[in-house]
Design an enzyme around this catalytic site. Structure first.
Site, PDB file in Angstrom:
ATOM      1  N   SER A 142      48.726  38.025  31.835  1.00  0.00           N
ATOM      2  CA  SER A 142      49.715  38.045  33.112  1.00  0.00           C
ATOM      3  C   SER A 142      49.532  36.493  33.574  1.00  0.00           C
ATOM      4  CB  SER A 142      49.083  38.993  34.244  1.00  0.00           C
ATOM      5  OG  SER A 142      49.854  38.854  35.354  1.00  0.00           O
ATOM      6  N   TYR A 155      42.922  42.180  39.862  1.00  0.00           N
ATOM      7  CA  TYR A 155      43.796  42.055  38.493  1.00  0.00           C
ATOM      8  C   TYR A 155      44.008  40.394  38.189  1.00  0.00           C
ATOM      9  CZ  TYR A 155      47.944  42.137  35.754  1.00  0.00           C
ATOM     10  OH  TYR A 155      49.115  42.075  34.937  1.00  0.00           O
ATOM     11  N   LYS A 159      42.331  38.518  34.781  1.00  0.00           N
ATOM     12  CA  LYS A 159      43.521  37.787  33.985  1.00  0.00           C
ATOM     13  C   LYS A 159      43.329  36.528  33.526  1.00  0.00           C
ATOM     14  CE  LYS A 159      45.955  41.417  32.759  1.00  0.00           C
ATOM     15  NZ  LYS A 159      45.824  42.203  31.501  1.00  0.00           N
TER      16      LYS A 159
END
Length: 250
Positions: A142, A155, A159
């Site tokens: 991402s 998150y 990533k």
């Protein structure tokens, strides 16, 4: 070439990647938590004339991942490419500011975005080495790995860790002809993303639209194929220009 696509291989971006690999002539093992999804995806690929097998299991289990690898080798004779797909935060835990995030939610974000990839990479690398070396690992990442992730700290941190993992694998195993790269996706047109932009226009994205799953899939095929044989440890950003947009309107 053959490929094992795990973590949602039967739906969304994973399904698009499965189709793209098949279109490139690869035999494909599709692994998904839902056996119905992986079965439907594998059946579709088989109807197109490629070899395909359906696998089911939870990527949070090392034994399940080891099983995916061994079953792929049993079906196709060897493993050439591993693709890891599943990730996200809001799909698993609430979107909150960092001080509101619990340890359990942080741990789950880490588990679903980085730790299972480590498990899968270990299993694939062992298989690659047993075959005499050579192989490619491709992970869906991402843009939050290279920019801020407000309300999704777990998150974004995971990533960013995924991008670092790819660099480390690249450095450690280059002499074994094993590569690892990341497709760093921006906003891709999942059902939730499309519902938030009913008219299809996204002014925050320079290209003005959400990415399609096939955009991520095309990048994945390139990074896993001989076309990128001199590329390793890299994150290919597929985001419609979000990460290069400056503060001034064009």
């Amino acid at each position: 070439m053959n490929a094992l696509i795990i973590g949602g291989g039967g739906d969304g971006i994973g399904r698009a990647i499965s189709r793209a690999f098949a279109a490139a002539g690869a035999a494909v093992a599709v692994a998904d938590l839902d056996p119905k999804r992986s079965g439907e995806a594998a059946d579709e690929l088989a109807r197109s004339g490629v070899r395909a097998v359906a696998l089911a299991g939870d990527v949070r289990s090392q034994s399940a991942i080891d099983g995916f690898v061994s079953e792929t080798i049993a079906a196709f004779g060897r493993l050439d490419t591993l693709v890891t797909v599943v990730g996200g935060q809001v799909a698993f835990v609430p979107a909150v500011r960092l001080h509101e995030m619990s340890d359990d939610d942080w741990d789950l974000a880490y588990e679903m975005n980085l730790r299972y990839v480590v498990r899968a990479a270990r299993a694939a690398i062992r298989a690659f080495l047993a075959q005499g070396g050579g192989g490619s690992i491709l992970s869906v990442g991402s843009v939050t790995g290279v920019m801020a992730a407000p309300m999704q700290a777990g998150y974004g941190a995971a990533k960013a860790g995924l991008a670092s993992l790819a660099k480390t694998v690249a450095a450690e195993y280059a002499a074994d002809a094993i590569r690892m790269n990341v497709v760093a996706c921006g906003a891709i047109a999942t059902a939730a993303a499309k519902s938030a932009h009913v008219d299809g226009k996204v002014p925050e994205i320079p290209m003005g639209r959400l990415g399609a799953p096939r955009d991520a899939a095309a990048a994945a095929v390139y990074l896993a194929s001989p076309l990128s044989s001199y590329v390793t440890g890299q994150s290919l950003v597929v985001d419609g220009g979000v990460t290069v947009r400056g503060p001034f309107a064009v």
